[in-house]
Enzyme design. Sequence first.
Site, PDB file in Angstrom:
ATOM      1  N   MET A 122      92.944  17.519  90.341  1.00  0.00           N
ATOM      2  CA  MET A 122      92.385  18.059  89.111  1.00  0.00           C
ATOM      3  C   MET A 122      92.054  16.909  88.177  1.00  0.00           C
ATOM      4  SD  MET A 122      94.537  21.532  88.477  1.00  0.00           S
ATOM      5  CE  MET A 122      96.079  20.661  88.284  1.00  0.00           C
ATOM      6  N   GLY A 123      91.019  16.108  88.550  1.00  0.00           N
ATOM      7  CA  GLY A 123      90.491  15.144  87.615  1.00  0.00           C
ATOM      8  C   GLY A 123      90.065  15.954  86.427  1.00  0.00           C
ATOM      9  N   THR A 124      90.740  15.828  85.346  1.00  0.00           N
ATOM     10  CA  THR A 124      90.931  16.936  84.418  1.00  0.00           C
ATOM     11  C   THR A 124      90.845  16.483  82.971  1.00  0.00           C
ATOM     12  OG1 THR A 124      92.370  18.100  85.945  1.00  0.00           O
ATOM     13  CG2 THR A 124      92.765  18.528  83.671  1.00  0.00           C
ATOM     14  N   THR A 125      90.703  17.454  82.085  1.00  0.00           N
ATOM     15  CA  THR A 125      90.968  17.237  80.668  1.00  0.00           C
ATOM     16  C   THR A 125      91.963  18.296  80.216  1.00  0.00           C
ATOM     17  OG1 THR A 125      88.726  16.404  80.301  1.00  0.00           O
ATOM     18  CG2 THR A 125      89.985  17.078  78.357  1.00  0.00           C
ATOM     19  N   SER A 133      91.703  12.750  83.459  1.00  0.00           N
ATOM     20  CA  SER A 133      90.652  11.731  83.503  1.00  0.00           C
ATOM     21  C   SER A 133      89.732  11.796  82.289  1.00  0.00           C
ATOM     22  CB  SER A 133      89.821  11.900  84.782  1.00  0.00           C
ATOM     23  OG  SER A 133      89.267  13.208  84.846  1.00  0.00           O
TER      24      SER A 133
END
Length: 237
Positions: free
Chosen positions: A11-14, A142
């Site tokens: 989950m390259g995530t915010t 990320s």
Amino acid sequence: MEGLRNAPHSMGTTIIGVTYDGGVVLGADSRTSTGMYVANRASDKITQLTDNVYVCRSGSAADSQIVSDYVRYFLEQHTIQLGEPTTVKVAANLVRLLSYQNKNMLQTGLIVGGWDKHEGGQIYSIPLGGTILKEPFTIGGSGSSYLYGFFDQAWKEGMSKEEAEKLVVKAVSLAIARDGASGGVVRTVIINADGVTRNVYTGDTLPLWHEELEAHNSLLDILSSGSSAESPVPMST
């Protein structure tokens, strides 16, 4: 393409947690990827731990899910023994304990947020390695690298619930515009003395930022308008 689909789910995530005057607002995007392939464009990265505590998940999807499942199980037992809802501090420290004890195997960063009658709204950040930090606001994933300066300027003490949620939605939409690993819809969870409220903001309701293009004659536009829509014009050969 097959190699991309077999990559670990990430989950390259915010993810964001913000306190306000009376509670907390948690927010996240909804994109789950395996390498460069989007495995799920509408995942829910804000997971319930108890009635009054939620966790935002980033990093490895499998790691963050198993930590959340273990913590939820232990907190259910703790609540039964205690006879009252668990505190946010207890939940956050249990997440910290599992993350620290398994730090060589886990690739996940978490944000725990909630409300209890003892300390009100609280936000705890548990990044990679199992450190725990209590903060008035925190960001992770990320997409967070694009947001530090924005939060330094935009966050303020004593915000109302509406101001806090508007800030979270704006911040996630900014990260989506810049971070290729963040995308989809924006989900928010508001936790206060009155309970929990969940909201979803779809892409067509989010603001457009620098160099973002507005959708035009997309497949969703054509389908939603039914038979009255103009047929898409084929490309000339």
